[in-house]
Write an enzyme that holds these catalytic residues in place. Structure first.
Site: not given
Ligand code: NAD
Length: 265
Positions: A156, A169
């Site tokens: 991120s 985070y």
């Molecule tokens: P999200 O919450 O929709 O997806 C995260 C997924 O990880 C979910 O499906 C959840 O069930 C799974 N997960 C959580 N803990 C777990 C575990 N112990 N074992 C297996 N699966 C697990 O969020 P997102 O926005 O789709 O984020 C996906 C990734 O992208 C994350 O790593 C997040 O930090 C990163 N990210 C997202 C953004 C954003 O703006 N959406 C920005 C920067 C980084």
């Protein structure tokens, strides 16, 4: 060219993932679901992984309906035993993933002084230790099979800059960025590339309400491109890191954030 290295093929770079076997963690929604569809469209056989496998079935069916090979596997990335079992399950189908997208992650929006130890553990265990467990299990099996591969850690921009109320985070993602570099250094000799993708604020179901709110709009105005990202804005960077087009990239930290990291102080 160094001795023994093949001449690169001429022509345009290929972003195709045909013949590749990909694992996407956290594939039951959000960016993970999008990434799985993208890798599948690029030709990979895709393993969808999440804690509750029943939440993966509809995506699995949709991908299969497009004549691509897709399967689901249960994984809790925080648990070494669960990670090993997931890789055993894939191996039972003859698959050693040579493309791993460490996407599973959790966020937390509380000020540091109000964050209990339990929440620190949850976030760091998922975002940092989880990526470590999946990456090392994957690399061990690739090395044993004599195969190279590509690991993409979804970090991120908060791994590179900070804002209030995201301390665990941000620390976990900064750790993931540096873990990426450390593993890239150790595994280059095995033909395993390790890179980090750092998304900015990307609209998903989880954050849509906040990003559409007044505080969200103030955040949007600080992004040089003046807009939040869409999941498809990550397609090019992910395919670059995943495919042979990025074959000379390892230990790289690639942001896709509308310029947020270079916003004025
Ligand atoms: P999200 O919450 O929709 O997806 C995260 C997924 O990880 C979910 O499906 C959840 O069930 C799974 N997960 C959580 N803990 C777990 C575990 N112990 N074992 C297996 N699966 C697990 O969020 P997102 O926005 O789709 O984020 C996906 C990734 O992208 C994350 O790593 C997040 O930090 C990163 N990210 C997202 C953004 C954003 O703006 N959406 C920005 C920067 C980084």
């Amino acid at each position: 060219m160094g001795p023994g290295l093949p001449e690169p093929a001429g022509g345009l770079p290929s972003f195709s993932l045909a013949g590749r076997c990909a694992l996407v963690t956290g594939a039951s929604g959000g960016l993970g679901e999008h990434f799985a569809q993208l890798l599948s469209a690029a030709g990979a056989r895709v393993w969808l992984a999440a804690r509750r496998v029943e939440r993966l079935r509809s995506l699995e069916c949709r991908l299969r309906a497009q004549q691509t090979q897709a399967d689901s596997v249960a994984i809790d990335v925080t648990c070494a035993q669960s990670v090993a079992q997931a890789f055993d399950a894939m191996a039972a189908h003859g698959c050693v993933p040579d493309l791993v997208v460490n996407n599973a992650g959790i966020g937390l929006g509380t000020p540091a002084l109000e964050t209990p130890e339990h929440d620190w553990d949850r976030v760091v265990d998922t975002n940092l230790k989880g990526a470590w467990l999946v990456a090392t299990e994957s690399a061990r099996r690739l090395v044993a099979a004599g195969l190279g591969g590509s690991i993409v850690n979804v970090a991120s921009i908060l791994g590179q800059r900070v804002q209030p109320a995201v301390a665990p985070y941000a620390a976990s993602k900064a750790g993931l960025v540096h873990l990426t570099r450390a593993l890239a250094l150790e595994w280059a000799r095995h033909g395993i590339r390790v890179n980090a993708l750092c998304p900015g604020y990307i609209v998903t179901d989880i954050n849509r309400d906040f990003l559409n709110s007044e505080p969200g709009d103030r955040l949007r105005r600080r992004i040089p491109q003046r807009r939040f990202g869409r999941a498809c804005d990550l397609d090019g960077p992910l395919l670059l890191l995943a495919s042979d087009a990025g074959r000379y990239m390892t230990g790289a930290v690639v942001a896709a954030d509308g310029g947020h990291l270079v916003s004025g102080l």
